[in-house]
Structures are given as structure tokens and as C-alpha cells.
Design a protein around this motif. Structure first.
Motif, mmCIF file in Angstrom:
data_model
loop_
_atom_site.group_PDB
_atom_site.id
_atom_site.type_symbol
_atom_site.label_atom_id
_atom_site.label_comp_id
_atom_site.label_asym_id
_atom_site.label_seq_id
_atom_site.Cartn_x
_atom_site.Cartn_y
_atom_site.Cartn_z
ATOM 1 N N HIS A 63 -7.614 8.873 5.722
ATOM 2 C CA HIS A 63 -7.040 7.720 6.426
ATOM 3 C C HIS A 63 -7.163 7.929 7.935
ATOM 4 O O HIS A 63 -7.145 9.055 8.413
ATOM 5 N N ASP A 104 0.842 -1.200 0.000
ATOM 6 C CA ASP A 104 0.000 0.000 0.000
ATOM 7 C C ASP A 104 0.883 1.259 0.000
ATOM 8 O O ASP A 104 1.880 1.321 0.731
ATOM 9 N N HIS A 105 0.517 2.263 -0.784
ATOM 10 C CA HIS A 105 1.154 3.588 -0.742
ATOM 11 C C HIS A 105 2.678 3.602 -0.765
ATOM 12 O O HIS A 105 3.311 4.223 0.103
ATOM 13 N N ASN A 119 -10.627 -0.290 0.856
ATOM 14 C CA ASN A 119 -9.614 -0.465 1.909
ATOM 15 C C ASN A 119 -10.196 -0.203 3.298
ATOM 16 O O ASN A 119 -10.810 0.841 3.531
ATOM 17 N N HIS A 172 -9.956 4.538 -0.537
ATOM 18 C CA HIS A 172 -9.020 4.566 0.601
ATOM 19 C C HIS A 172 -9.736 5.198 1.788
ATOM 20 O O HIS A 172 -10.654 6.000 1.611
#
Ligand SMILES: [Zn+2]
Length: 274
Positions: free
Chosen positions: A174, A81-82, A224, A202
Motif C-alpha cells: 500500500h 476497505d480493510h 485497487n 491491493h
């Protein structure tokens, strides 16, 4: 079975469903995550941040995911991820991951495209799936005026990079679990009308349940969920470990924390597989 992400998302798109992606923070939760998804007969993406991948070790993690998936009748992918550095993408590919995300969302559009093209080349060369990001997914505090993804930029981005999945900025954040975000569904609708590549949500924890389902209908096929899983494990741990005697079985204590996370996983699966 252990597989790449792209075919899972294409099938989900055909079926009008979502594939949940759950964040791993520690090795202990991996077999539980895979088994819980299998119980629900749900394809699943297990994903880690670059820091977690380095903490556990890329190859050790992929081995545990691969072995956990081997006996199960559902597709399981392991996704980085990321990642904002190409060297981390390479480490994941060499370490046996089946999917990666290159996140150039902080860069100007042209540079994001050219760096993503390099990441796509690395992934394609190893038969690994790739996600990229355009627009900003927030962190922490909710901001009112939001740098949403421009639908025209999204068209250009997917045409020039050929990524398997695209994360877009529609106002999600997030790490948000105390309040829910007001997402911009008009932006998502406009992107969905122009882009056929599966989109990625996300910051799923901070999105209202009814909005998650609308997101699936509007082309988001990878969803996610990280924070809420972490919160459920840690909340259980506070209670379980707080009340435990020091000589109690660590295994039994951890199983109770894992069970709390499994309950959250089941709820998230029901949310995206309607
Ligand atoms: Zn994210």
C-alpha cells in the motif's frame, strides 16, 4: 445504478476483465469518480477506509454514492476497505454500503477463518457483498522475504468462508508510488489454478502496468488504486492553490484538482478493461 460488488466481479471474470476500485478520501471527489467511470462505460467500486467512512459518516457517504450512481448506466458499488472490527462492518451495512471487506490477515489462519465467517454472516443477512484477506499486503518499505499467501490455505479459506472476493499477498504494498514492486506471479498462478473466487489486487499503484494486466489474466478481477489518485489530486492542488488569489472560487479550484484525478482514473480504467 447502485449495486453490490459480487455480480460485477462475476461478470468481469466471464469477460476476462478487471473492475477498478478507487479510494475516496473526501466527499468532493465522489460524483466525479462515478461520472468518469460512466464516461468510459466501466463498472466501478468506490471504496473507503474505516477512518474515511467515520470522517464523512457512513450514511451520508452511501447517500451521495447512491445518488451519484442513480442516473448512470454503469454498476457502482460502495465498499468498506480493510475493516478489522466486526462493529465497523455492521456500521457500514447499517449505513447503506453495498460491499464490505473483513481483514483478518494479521490473525492466525483458524482465527482469520472463524472471524471472517462471522463477517460473512453479517453481510449475507443484509445482501451485501464481502471480501476478505489472506496473506499480507505490505505498507511503505519493500521487504525482500515476503509472507506470500499459501495456495493451499487459500483453497481452505474460500471453501470455509464462502467470500465473494479474496485479497491475497503476492508482494504488493500500500501507499507505494515512487517505485514499482516485484510481485510474485508464480504464487498468484498457483492460487489461480486452485481457487475460482475472484481475487483482489491491493496496492495497485505500485504495480507495473504490464503486471496489472497479467494479474487480471490470473484471476484478479478487483484492482485497487488509491495512492496514485490521491497523488494526482494533491499535486494539482499544490499548483492550483499555490497560484490562486484568496478570493477565487473554491469550486473552480477544486474542479481543476478533480480533473487531474479524473485523468488518472481514465488511465487505470484503460489498464484493467483491455
Ligand atoms: Zn488494501
Amino acid at each position: 445504478m447502485y449495486t453490490t460488488m459480487a455480480p460485477m466481479l462475476l461478470q468481469a471474470k466471464q469477460e476476462g476483465k478487471g473492475v477498478p476500485a478507487f479510494n475516496i478520501h473526501a466527499l468532493e471527489v465522489v460524483p466525479m469518480m462515478a461520472r468518469t467511470a460512466a464516461e468510459k462505460n466501466c463498472p466501478v467500486i468506490l471504496q473507503v477506509s474505516v477512518s474515511t467512512a467515520k470522517y464523512i459518516g457512513f450514511h451520508l457517504l452511501s447517500t451521495v454514492v447512491r445518488e451519484s450512481a442513480a442516473a448512470l448506466n454503469i454498476p457502482v458499488a460502495l465498499h468498506l476497505d480493510h475493516a478489522s472490527k466486526l462493529e465497523d462492518i455492521s456500521a457500514a451495512i447499517e449505513g447503506g454500503f453495498s460491499s464490505v471487506m473483513y481483514d483478518g490477515s494479521q490473525l492466525p489462519l483458524d482465527e482469520n477463518i472463524s472471524r471472517t465467517q462471522e463477517a460473512v454472516k453479517l453481510a449475507r443477512g443484509a445482501d451485501v457483498s464481502i471480501e476478505a484477506e489472506l496473506g499480507i499486503v505490505g505498507r511503505g518499505k519493500i521487504v525482500e522475504s515476503y509472507p506470500y499467501t499459501d495456495p493451499e490455505d487459500a483453497v481452505r479459506f474460500v471453501a470455509e468462508t464462502g467470500v465473494d472476493a479474496l485479497a491475497v499477498g503476492i508482494g504488493t504494498h500500500h501507499g507505494q508510488y515512487k517505485a514499482k514492486t516485484n510481485i510474485n506471479l508464480d504464487v498468484l498462478k498457483a492460487i489461480h489454478e486452485k481457487v475460482s473466487t475472484p481475487l483482489v489486487l491491493h496496492g495497485g499503484t505500485g504495480v507495473r502496468e504490464e503486471d496489472v494486466r497479467i494479474c487480471v489474466r490470473l484471476g484478479m478481477h478487483k484492482l485497487n488504486f488509491g495512492t496514485e489518485l490521491n497523488v494526482s489530486w494533491v499535486r494539482a492542488a499544490k499548483e492550483v492553490f499555490g497560484a490562486a488569489e484568496p478570493d477565487e472560487s473554491l469550486r473552480e479550484l477544486m474542479i481543476r484538482c478533480n480533473n487531474a484525478m479524473a485523468d488518472t482514473i481514465r488511465k487505470k480504467i484503460d489498464l484493467v478493461r483491455f
